[in-house]
Design a protein around this motif. Sequence first.
Motif, PDB file in Angstrom:
ATOM      1  N   ARG A   1       0.801  -1.105   0.006  1.00  0.00           N
ATOM      2  CA  ARG A   1      -0.129   0.030  -0.005  1.00  0.00           C
ATOM      3  C   ARG A   1       0.790   1.274  -0.007  1.00  0.00           C
ATOM      4  NH1 ARG A   1      -2.618  -3.838  -0.890  1.00  0.00           N
ATOM      5  NH2 ARG A   1      -4.499  -4.698   0.127  1.00  0.00           N
ATOM      6  N   THR A   2       0.185   2.542  -0.199  1.00  0.00           N
ATOM      7  CA  THR A   2       1.156   3.483  -0.436  1.00  0.00           C
ATOM      8  C   THR A   2       0.593   4.824   0.661  1.00  0.00           C
ATOM      9  OG1 THR A   2      -0.190   4.686  -2.132  1.00  0.00           O
ATOM     10  CG2 THR A   2       1.539   3.197  -2.898  1.00  0.00           C
ATOM     11  N   GLN A   3       1.656   5.577   0.923  1.00  0.00           N
ATOM     12  CA  GLN A   3       1.157   6.558   1.992  1.00  0.00           C
ATOM     13  C   GLN A   3      -0.017   7.448   1.176  1.00  0.00           C
ATOM     14  OE1 GLN A   3       4.365   8.386   4.505  1.00  0.00           O
ATOM     15  NE2 GLN A   3       5.114   8.333   2.636  1.00  0.00           N
ATOM     16  N   ALA A   4      -0.026   7.773  -0.216  1.00  0.00           N
ATOM     17  CA  ALA A   4      -0.987   8.485  -0.790  1.00  0.00           C
ATOM     18  C   ALA A   4      -2.298   8.056  -0.858  1.00  0.00           C
ATOM     19  CB  ALA A   4      -0.656   8.895  -2.343  1.00  0.00           C
ATOM     20  N   ASP A   5      -2.478   6.536  -0.956  1.00  0.00           N
ATOM     21  CA  ASP A   5      -3.748   5.956  -1.121  1.00  0.00           C
ATOM     22  C   ASP A   5      -4.256   5.470   0.458  1.00  0.00           C
ATOM     23  OD1 ASP A   5      -3.773   6.263  -3.777  1.00  0.00           O
ATOM     24  OD2 ASP A   5      -2.754   4.089  -4.069  1.00  0.00           O
ATOM     25  N   GLY A   6      -3.144   5.469   1.205  1.00  0.00           N
ATOM     26  CA  GLY A   6      -3.638   4.890   2.628  1.00  0.00           C
ATOM     27  C   GLY A   6      -4.087   3.454   2.785  1.00  0.00           C
TER      28      GLY A   6
ATOM     29  N   PRO B   1      -7.457  -5.933  11.692  1.00  0.00           N
ATOM     30  CA  PRO B   1      -6.180  -5.322  11.612  1.00  0.00           C
ATOM     31  C   PRO B   1      -5.580  -4.716  12.867  1.00  0.00           C
ATOM     32  CG  PRO B   1      -8.038  -3.819  10.602  1.00  0.00           C
ATOM     33  CD  PRO B   1      -8.430  -5.132  11.062  1.00  0.00           C
ATOM     34  N   LYS B   2      -4.217  -4.483  13.029  1.00  0.00           N
ATOM     35  CA  LYS B   2      -3.745  -3.967  14.153  1.00  0.00           C
ATOM     36  C   LYS B   2      -2.544  -3.468  13.336  1.00  0.00           C
ATOM     37  CE  LYS B   2      -4.974  -6.997  17.910  1.00  0.00           C
ATOM     38  NZ  LYS B   2      -6.141  -6.046  18.475  1.00  0.00           N
ATOM     39  N   ALA B   3      -1.912  -2.026  13.808  1.00  0.00           N
ATOM     40  CA  ALA B   3      -0.620  -1.482  13.029  1.00  0.00           C
ATOM     41  C   ALA B   3       0.662  -1.367  13.954  1.00  0.00           C
ATOM     42  CB  ALA B   3      -1.213  -0.091  12.376  1.00  0.00           C
ATOM     43  N   GLU B   4       1.675  -1.544  13.303  1.00  0.00           N
ATOM     44  CA  GLU B   4       2.754  -1.466  13.899  1.00  0.00           C
ATOM     45  C   GLU B   4       3.925  -0.860  13.166  1.00  0.00           C
ATOM     46  OE1 GLU B   4       3.599  -5.637  14.906  1.00  0.00           O
ATOM     47  OE2 GLU B   4       4.512  -6.098  13.035  1.00  0.00           O
ATOM     48  N   ALA B   5       4.784   0.109  13.887  1.00  0.00           N
ATOM     49  CA  ALA B   5       5.659   0.756  13.222  1.00  0.00           C
ATOM     50  C   ALA B   5       7.009   0.044  13.410  1.00  0.00           C
ATOM     51  CB  ALA B   5       5.856   2.096  13.843  1.00  0.00           C
ATOM     52  N   GLU B   6       7.684  -0.012  12.214  1.00  0.00           N
ATOM     53  CA  GLU B   6       9.127  -0.587  12.375  1.00  0.00           C
ATOM     54  C   GLU B   6       9.957   0.029  11.145  1.00  0.00           C
ATOM     55  OE1 GLU B   6       8.589  -4.770  10.478  1.00  0.00           O
ATOM     56  OE2 GLU B   6       6.524  -4.205  11.320  1.00  0.00           O
TER      57      GLU B   6
ATOM     58  N   CYS C   1       8.330   2.396   8.081  1.00  0.00           N
ATOM     59  CA  CYS C   1       7.304   1.876   7.540  1.00  0.00           C
ATOM     60  C   CYS C   1       6.395   1.322   8.701  1.00  0.00           C
ATOM     61  CB  CYS C   1       7.817   0.633   6.982  1.00  0.00           C
ATOM     62  SG  CYS C   1       8.144  -0.853   7.664  1.00  0.00           S
ATOM     63  N   PHE C   2       5.207   1.166   8.156  1.00  0.00           N
ATOM     64  CA  PHE C   2       4.286   0.447   8.890  1.00  0.00           C
ATOM     65  C   PHE C   2       3.718  -0.850   8.493  1.00  0.00           C
ATOM     66  CE2 PHE C   2       3.047   4.965  10.253  1.00  0.00           C
ATOM     67  CZ  PHE C   2       2.782   4.764  11.702  1.00  0.00           C
ATOM     68  N   GLU C   3       3.604  -1.771   9.166  1.00  0.00           N
ATOM     69  CA  GLU C   3       2.968  -3.039   8.796  1.00  0.00           C
ATOM     70  C   GLU C   3       1.626  -2.912   9.515  1.00  0.00           C
ATOM     71  OE1 GLU C   3       3.504  -7.866   9.006  1.00  0.00           O
ATOM     72  OE2 GLU C   3       5.008  -6.592  10.185  1.00  0.00           O
ATOM     73  N   VAL C   4       0.457  -3.490   8.777  1.00  0.00           N
ATOM     74  CA  VAL C   4      -0.814  -3.575   9.176  1.00  0.00           C
ATOM     75  C   VAL C   4      -0.813  -5.091   9.324  1.00  0.00           C
ATOM     76  CG1 VAL C   4      -3.107  -3.052   9.141  1.00  0.00           C
ATOM     77  CG2 VAL C   4      -1.495  -1.476   8.377  1.00  0.00           C
ATOM     78  N   VAL C   5      -0.738  -5.805  10.486  1.00  0.00           N
ATOM     79  CA  VAL C   5      -1.016  -7.158  10.770  1.00  0.00           C
ATOM     80  C   VAL C   5      -2.369  -7.486  10.831  1.00  0.00           C
ATOM     81  CG1 VAL C   5       1.329  -7.534  11.738  1.00  0.00           C
ATOM     82  CG2 VAL C   5      -0.501  -7.107  13.160  1.00  0.00           C
ATOM     83  N   ASP C   6      -2.844  -8.794  10.437  1.00  0.00           N
ATOM     84  CA  ASP C   6      -4.148  -9.357  10.312  1.00  0.00           C
ATOM     85  C   ASP C   6      -4.179 -10.805  10.561  1.00  0.00           C
ATOM     86  OD1 ASP C   6      -6.913  -8.682   9.836  1.00  0.00           O
ATOM     87  OD2 ASP C   6      -6.619  -9.046   7.814  1.00  0.00           O
ATOM     88  N   SER C   7      -4.740 -11.103  11.613  1.00  0.00           N
ATOM     89  CA  SER C   7      -4.932 -12.600  11.949  1.00  0.00           C
ATOM     90  C   SER C   7      -6.153 -13.243  11.175  1.00  0.00           C
ATOM     91  CB  SER C   7      -4.690 -12.880  13.254  1.00  0.00           C
ATOM     92  OG  SER C   7      -4.977 -14.262  13.438  1.00  0.00           O
TER      93      SER C   7
ATOM     94  N   PHE D   1       1.575  -3.475   4.106  1.00  0.00           N
ATOM     95  CA  PHE D   1       2.507  -2.794   4.590  1.00  0.00           C
ATOM     96  C   PHE D   1       2.630  -1.350   3.688  1.00  0.00           C
ATOM     97  CE2 PHE D   1       4.984  -5.368   1.589  1.00  0.00           C
ATOM     98  CZ  PHE D   1       5.740  -4.453   1.117  1.00  0.00           C
ATOM     99  N   ILE D   2       3.335  -0.441   4.336  1.00  0.00           N
ATOM    100  CA  ILE D   2       3.233   0.815   3.781  1.00  0.00           C
ATOM    101  C   ILE D   2       4.760   1.443   3.975  1.00  0.00           C
ATOM    102  CG2 ILE D   2       2.653   3.326   3.437  1.00  0.00           C
ATOM    103  CD1 ILE D   2       0.559   0.795   5.584  1.00  0.00           C
ATOM    104  N   LEU D   3       5.775   1.731   3.009  1.00  0.00           N
ATOM    105  CA  LEU D   3       7.013   1.994   3.184  1.00  0.00           C
ATOM    106  C   LEU D   3       6.829   3.768   3.204  1.00  0.00           C
ATOM    107  CD1 LEU D   3       9.350   0.017   0.873  1.00  0.00           C
ATOM    108  CD2 LEU D   3       8.633  -0.341   3.298  1.00  0.00           C
TER     109      LEU D   3
END
Length: 265
Positions: free
Chosen positions: A88-93, A102-107, A136-142, A164-166
């Motif tokens: 995914r991109t920052q522009a599109d979200g 979903p849950k987000a984590e920064a890395e 980046c953000f990874e949006v994990v999803d179980s 994920f979003i770089l």
Amino acid sequence: MDAATIDKHGDALYSAWRERRVLAPLLEREPGITTEEAYAIQQRFVARRLEAGEAIIGKKIGVTSKPVQEFLGVYEPDFGQLTSGMVRTQADGVDLDALIQPKAEAELAFVLERDLVGPGITAIDVIRATAYVSPCFEVVDSRIRDWKIKIQDTVADNASCGVFILGDAKASPRKLDLALAGMVLRRNGELHATSAGAAVQGSPVNAVAWLANTLGRLGLPFRAGEVILSGSQSPLVPVADGDELNCTIGGLGTCRVRFHGRSAA
């Protein structure tokens, strides 16, 4: 566990991902499942995505923090495979309509400029092979109901990969002390968490070296151009429609992501 059973569980995870629904924990269905069998299920799950037209573009490292390791009862990280459909991109979200819980984590993300083939890889080797790092953000999803996971569940579920979003910021790892670089995470403009790279195996570089060596023993190299998500430096953040997260890593820059839509759970 025989091949037919492995395929059955991998296919079930693939169907759950496609249909945005959850499954009972694997340990409820297969109490004796091993981590090695869980990785075989992961391979089947990912293979189904590749058959549908996606491509492998990198890897992710999970379970890097001690509290998470203690919760799952395992004392080394795990890994999953990143596919082209996860970008995914920052522009599109991020459209939450495509996700379940979903849950987000920064890395910190590493992008390689040359192959990295273990075993025997050191932190210096990782730095030399890296073109640049980015926040980046990874949006994990179980796909496992209510995140009731142990290590076998998350491994089989491709390390709970979502999307994920770089960030646009890029820097050479030769110019940053990645262990000491501070990270600030803001949620909707408010401070949510702070940390440093040392929270990830002493340094994100160490986590990447571990994965290169682990994959090398399995005959799987890192290829030039691949993205490696090195492990969360933040708590997991549940996200909902309208949320915006900002992650800033000292000396590097910021990654921003906005969420829209509604997840399945």
